[in-house]
Design a protein around this motif. Sequence first.
Motif, PDB file in Angstrom:
ATOM      1  N   PHE A  70       0.853  -1.179   0.000  1.00  0.00           N
ATOM      2  CA  PHE A  70       0.000   0.000   0.000  1.00  0.00           C
ATOM      3  C   PHE A  70       0.887   1.226   0.000  1.00  0.00           C
ATOM      4  O   PHE A  70       2.093   1.151   0.248  1.00  0.00           O
ATOM      5  CB  PHE A  70      -0.930   0.008   1.218  1.00  0.00           C
ATOM      6  CG  PHE A  70      -0.195  -0.013   2.526  1.00  0.00           C
ATOM      7  CD1 PHE A  70       0.089   1.163   3.194  1.00  0.00           C
ATOM      8  CD2 PHE A  70       0.234  -1.208   3.087  1.00  0.00           C
ATOM      9  CE1 PHE A  70       0.778   1.152   4.397  1.00  0.00           C
ATOM     10  CE2 PHE A  70       0.929  -1.224   4.287  1.00  0.00           C
ATOM     11  CZ  PHE A  70       1.203  -0.053   4.943  1.00  0.00           C
ATOM     12  N   ARG A  71       0.268   2.345  -0.312  1.00  0.00           N
ATOM     13  CA  ARG A  71       0.996   3.612  -0.364  1.00  0.00           C
ATOM     14  C   ARG A  71       0.373   4.573   0.633  1.00  0.00           C
ATOM     15  O   ARG A  71      -0.832   4.536   0.873  1.00  0.00           O
ATOM     16  CB  ARG A  71       0.911   4.178  -1.776  1.00  0.00           C
ATOM     17  CG  ARG A  71       1.851   5.337  -2.048  1.00  0.00           C
ATOM     18  CD  ARG A  71       2.021   5.499  -3.554  1.00  0.00           C
ATOM     19  NE  ARG A  71       0.753   5.934  -4.135  1.00  0.00           N
ATOM     20  CZ  ARG A  71       0.580   7.129  -4.693  1.00  0.00           C
ATOM     21  NH1 ARG A  71       1.578   7.999  -4.723  1.00  0.00           N
ATOM     22  NH2 ARG A  71      -0.577   7.439  -5.231  1.00  0.00           N
ATOM     23  N   VAL A  72       1.202   5.422   1.210  1.00  0.00           N
ATOM     24  CA  VAL A  72       0.732   6.355   2.234  1.00  0.00           C
ATOM     25  C   VAL A  72       0.998   7.772   1.769  1.00  0.00           C
ATOM     26  O   VAL A  72       2.099   8.092   1.314  1.00  0.00           O
ATOM     27  CB  VAL A  72       1.436   6.102   3.583  1.00  0.00           C
ATOM     28  CG1 VAL A  72       1.059   7.177   4.589  1.00  0.00           C
ATOM     29  CG2 VAL A  72       1.084   4.714   4.107  1.00  0.00           C
ATOM     30  N   LEU A  73      -0.031   8.632   1.864  1.00  0.00           N
ATOM     31  CA  LEU A  73       0.132  10.058   1.651  1.00  0.00           C
ATOM     32  C   LEU A  73       0.043  10.739   3.012  1.00  0.00           C
ATOM     33  O   LEU A  73      -0.931  10.553   3.732  1.00  0.00           O
ATOM     34  CB  LEU A  73      -0.966  10.608   0.737  1.00  0.00           C
ATOM     35  CG  LEU A  73      -1.200   9.894  -0.601  1.00  0.00           C
ATOM     36  CD1 LEU A  73      -2.243  10.651  -1.417  1.00  0.00           C
ATOM     37  CD2 LEU A  73       0.088   9.763  -1.382  1.00  0.00           C
ATOM     38  N   CYS A  74       1.080  11.511   3.353  1.00  0.00           N
ATOM     39  CA  CYS A  74       1.096  12.224   4.631  1.00  0.00           C
ATOM     40  C   CYS A  74       0.900  13.697   4.388  1.00  0.00           C
ATOM     41  O   CYS A  74       1.523  14.265   3.494  1.00  0.00           O
ATOM     42  CB  CYS A  74       2.428  12.058   5.351  1.00  0.00           C
ATOM     43  SG  CYS A  74       2.901  10.398   5.650  1.00  0.00           S
ATOM     44  N   THR A  75       0.075  14.322   5.203  1.00  0.00           N
ATOM     45  CA  THR A  75       0.022  15.778   5.178  1.00  0.00           C
ATOM     46  C   THR A  75       1.244  16.323   5.888  1.00  0.00           C
ATOM     47  O   THR A  75       1.793  15.691   6.791  1.00  0.00           O
ATOM     48  CB  THR A  75      -1.230  16.293   5.891  1.00  0.00           C
ATOM     49  OG1 THR A  75      -1.225  15.773   7.223  1.00  0.00           O
ATOM     50  CG2 THR A  75      -2.494  15.851   5.189  1.00  0.00           C
TER      51      THR A  75
END
Lengths: 409, 344
Positions: free
Chosen positions: A255-260
């Motif tokens: 999976f891929r994670v987008l962080c603010t």
Amino acid sequence: MIFLEKATVYYLQFFHFEEFSQEKKKSMWRRSPSFILDERRSSNSPPMADTTRGPFQNPDSISAYYQTRAAHHGVITSDWLAQAQAAVGGVSGDAQHDLSVTDLGNEKSFNVIEEFNNWRKQPDLAEAVAAIRALAAVIRASEASTMMELEIELKKASDTLKSWDKTSISLTAGCDLFIRYVTRTSALEYEDFNSAKSRLLERAEKFGEISCKARRIIAMLSQDFIFDGCTILVHGLSRVVLEILKTAAQNNKLFRVLCTEGRPDGTGVLLSSELSKLDIPVKLLLDSAVAYSMDEVDMVFVGADGVVESGGIINMMGTYQIALVAHSMNKPVYVAAESYKFARLYPLDQKDMAPALRPIEFGVKIPTKVEVERSARDYTPPQYLTLLFTDLGVLSPSVVSDELIQLYL
Amino acid sequence: MASQTPNLECRMYEAKYPEVDMAVMIQVKNIADMGAYVSLLEYNNIEGMILFSELSRRRIRSVSSLIKVGRIEPVMVLRVDKEKGYIDLSKRRVSEEDIQTCEERYNKSKLVHSIMRHVAETLSIDLEDLYVNIGWPLYRRHGHAFEAFKILVTDPDSVLGPLTREIKEVGPDGQEVTKVVPAVTEEVKDALVKNIRRRMTPQPMKIRADIELKCFQFDGVVHIKEAMKNAEAAGNEDCPVKIKLVAPPLYVLTTQTLDKEQGIEILNKAIAACTETIETHKGKLVVKEGARAVSERDEKMLTEHMAKLRLDNEEMSGDEDSGDEEEDTGMGEVDLDAGAGIIE
């Protein structure tokens, strides 16, 4: 019942607001649904000045919430080291200051704060769990021979801990739940007080262990929701969310994670650093890039500072905004929160909460006439949340009230 | 003894705190998170706590149904910390007989306390001094000051005479001498006796029996009257017996007495005398309800019962409600021939 009472209060506030707006039309741009806050501003005094400082309250103008967050960052960087040393120095300074004002009669109260601060130094320990450990220490150290005295001591210690940081919701909720849990036991029937006390201690230790294991339980529960090939948007540096992602990676999920970015704390930078160590593909977003990137997001994961009776959450600033965007674009919003963060609060809007202020640095000097919003948290109503992952199970927001009734009955 | 503002607060018993496993009477003051804070009424309203887990043997669905602010009830003492003044209480462990004993004791103590406080207030003396010199010694000697007060109604000296206290004074030779003097001054004694007599003179109680009395022989009514007179003659000056007709053949015998046992005995004798007389004349007496002390409620029910029967027994005349005779009147005669036609 609670909702009706709250709604009545809110209606009265609104009615008062009408009068207020007629009286001060020049300040129309300043108006707020919360009459109380407007009153504070109208009196031209800083909001924090209204707060009565207890003997053990953090004397810094910066909320202890921010200091706790800074001290709990798991990444050892030069910035973190400096902040940690400053926090430790600040705490020591507080201790020295407190010692001078306390007499021998308050020695126990002082001890509970000291115990709490010792527990708080562990980076991986939640603030509420530190309070729970401190209260367990109060029971252990108590010399009471009656349940009445023990109850009074616990209540004093709990009130002392709560007043240490009035803005911490999980701290208040943790203390309340601890006392309720510990005293709800048939062991109090023992004729021998020492047997009853040791039983209380068992309950206290067990509560502490349950609270510590809550993170792992939540991580296990949420694995069913993470599928191969998904993209997850994360906001804030929640240790529960980090545990969830870590467990998913260990289970060989892709999976891929987008962080603010998480300004001004830079929580996203820290989180992305942690995730890259686990070989999880991670992308860092500007806080304002959430809507732009929401198309490629499959789900949103956030932690919670507190879960309120309505099923909504109080969390790091920006959570509400992200939930609104996700809701309008039909993306699920999952909240990972331990059950000791369930609080008996029912906010109706953002201003119903006591403000937790933090310092904000813009990089350039701000003119003195410019006002800056410094609140560190926002409230997200339950209709924008999909599910809550807790150690009590996976809950929809509407059953939070039932769980609170179970916990406090 | 006299002081500017006499202290009128004092506990009822000599011990400052109750003992463990003893039932005490409490009043609920406020309900907190872990339990209810109560004041112990017999110990000058000192504070104690009932944990919620000690409210009931069954699972509690609603705390407010079990305990309310202001309610007075007996509870059991679990633990006492006499140095710091903390008391653990339990509502769950107090048994039915403990409840009876506690309520009876509290009612007696309350009356004693009321009398003592009134005496202290009217004479402007310290209530605790009064308890130290009079109240608590009476509790020690008689088991309860209430029993002492009952004896005191008729014989004050036998109760108050033995009470003494010690006074230290300097004798003529400069030595300190311990002197034993009566604990009760004449002033206190008079006030005490007066208040006790007013508050504790026992009220006579009513004792009653229900019987059926029948005699179908010649002159039966006369024989019943004779039996009734003999029943009333069985009474004495202390316990006068009266017999009333409720509705034939039901009669009720009543007496008033201070001594319950004596009253029941006298009434039974009256029933025996009545039985003997009516059986001599070949009548019959059946005891429907034996002699017993009656309460206010029983008395009221009997009164209503008698009123109802009296109403049923009244005679009414048969033609009282007959209707009026209707007159049959005609319309009068009309001359149809005159002016009947239309003349054009």
